[in-house]
Design an enzyme around this catalytic site. Structure first.
Site, PDB file in Angstrom:
ATOM      1  N   GLU A 180       0.752  -1.380  -0.329  1.00 13.66           N
ATOM      2  CA  GLU A 180       0.016   0.080  -0.021  1.00 13.66           C
ATOM      3  C   GLU A 180       0.715   1.687  -0.440  1.00 13.66           C
ATOM      4  O   GLU A 180       0.478   2.627  -0.829  1.00 13.66           O
ATOM      5  CB  GLU A 180      -0.754  -0.289   1.379  1.00 13.66           C
ATOM      6  N   TYR A 216     -13.751  27.576   3.824  1.00 12.67           N
ATOM      7  CA  TYR A 216     -13.956  25.890   3.169  1.00 12.67           C
ATOM      8  C   TYR A 216     -12.344  25.074   2.219  1.00 12.67           C
ATOM      9  O   TYR A 216     -12.513  24.716   2.164  1.00 12.67           O
ATOM     10  CB  TYR A 216     -15.046  25.487   2.520  1.00 12.67           C
ATOM     11  N   LEU A 235      -6.334   4.850   8.853  1.00 10.80           N
ATOM     12  CA  LEU A 235      -7.639   5.757   9.045  1.00 10.80           C
ATOM     13  C   LEU A 235      -7.666   6.748  10.001  1.00 10.80           C
ATOM     14  O   LEU A 235      -7.884   7.871   9.624  1.00 10.80           O
ATOM     15  CB  LEU A 235      -8.469   5.159   7.683  1.00 10.80           C
ATOM     16  N   GLU A 236      -7.645   5.627  10.909  1.00 12.50           N
ATOM     17  CA  GLU A 236      -8.013   6.854  12.580  1.00 12.50           C
ATOM     18  C   GLU A 236      -7.225   7.706  12.228  1.00 12.50           C
ATOM     19  O   GLU A 236      -7.757   9.039  12.800  1.00 12.50           O
ATOM     20  CB  GLU A 236      -8.157   5.689  13.121  1.00 12.50           C
ATOM     21  N   LYS A 244     -11.113   4.852   1.384  1.00 12.07           N
ATOM     22  CA  LYS A 244     -10.441   3.494   0.773  1.00 12.07           C
ATOM     23  C   LYS A 244     -10.924   2.861  -0.065  1.00 12.07           C
ATOM     24  O   LYS A 244     -11.657   2.075  -0.072  1.00 12.07           O
ATOM     25  CB  LYS A 244      -9.395   2.858   1.862  1.00 12.07           C
TER      26      LYS A 244
END
Length: 121
Positions: free
Chosen positions: A22, A54, A72-73, A99
């Protein structure tokens, strides 16, 4: 008045994940962000200083997605912390990170992690 800013389906290619491949191959990710803040003043003033910019939130998301993480956390935690520090007027943040092609068997739209944080102003 309840007001939200929502950034929808930001697509970014990045290299997050536990598996060594990855880090080499990378993956497509989709990020959604929802921010709550009192934007009533901006609705009257038409002044960028009275709202949450934004474009700057989008830039934070892109900057943090470049920094490789296994989880990802961890990526979401960094994004939330940076947004919270830059925009103290925000009272709630929700980030969903998907993902799109996880290295797992089976056909799916992706795997997502979502955090919500209430911020005491």
């Amino acid at each position: 008045m309840k007001s939200k800013i929502i950034l929808e389906d930001i697509k970014i290619y990045a290299f997050h994940g536990v598996l060594p491949e990855e880090a080499l191959i990378g993956n497509n990710y989709i990020i959604n962000a929802e921010l709550h803040a009192d934007l009533e003043k901006a609705s009257k003033s038409d002044n960028l200083d009275d709202t949450v910019n934004y474009a700057e939130v989008n830039e934070i998301i892109h900057q943090e997605m470049v920094i490789r993480s296994e989880l990802l956390e961890h990526v979401i935690g960094r994004i939330i912390n940076k947004i919270e520090n830059q925009f103290p007027q925000i009272t709630f943040i929700k980030i969903k990170l998907t993902k799109t092609v996880p290295p797992m068997p089976g056909e799916m739209k992706g795997v997502s992690v979502e955090f919500e944080k209430e911020i005491n102003s």
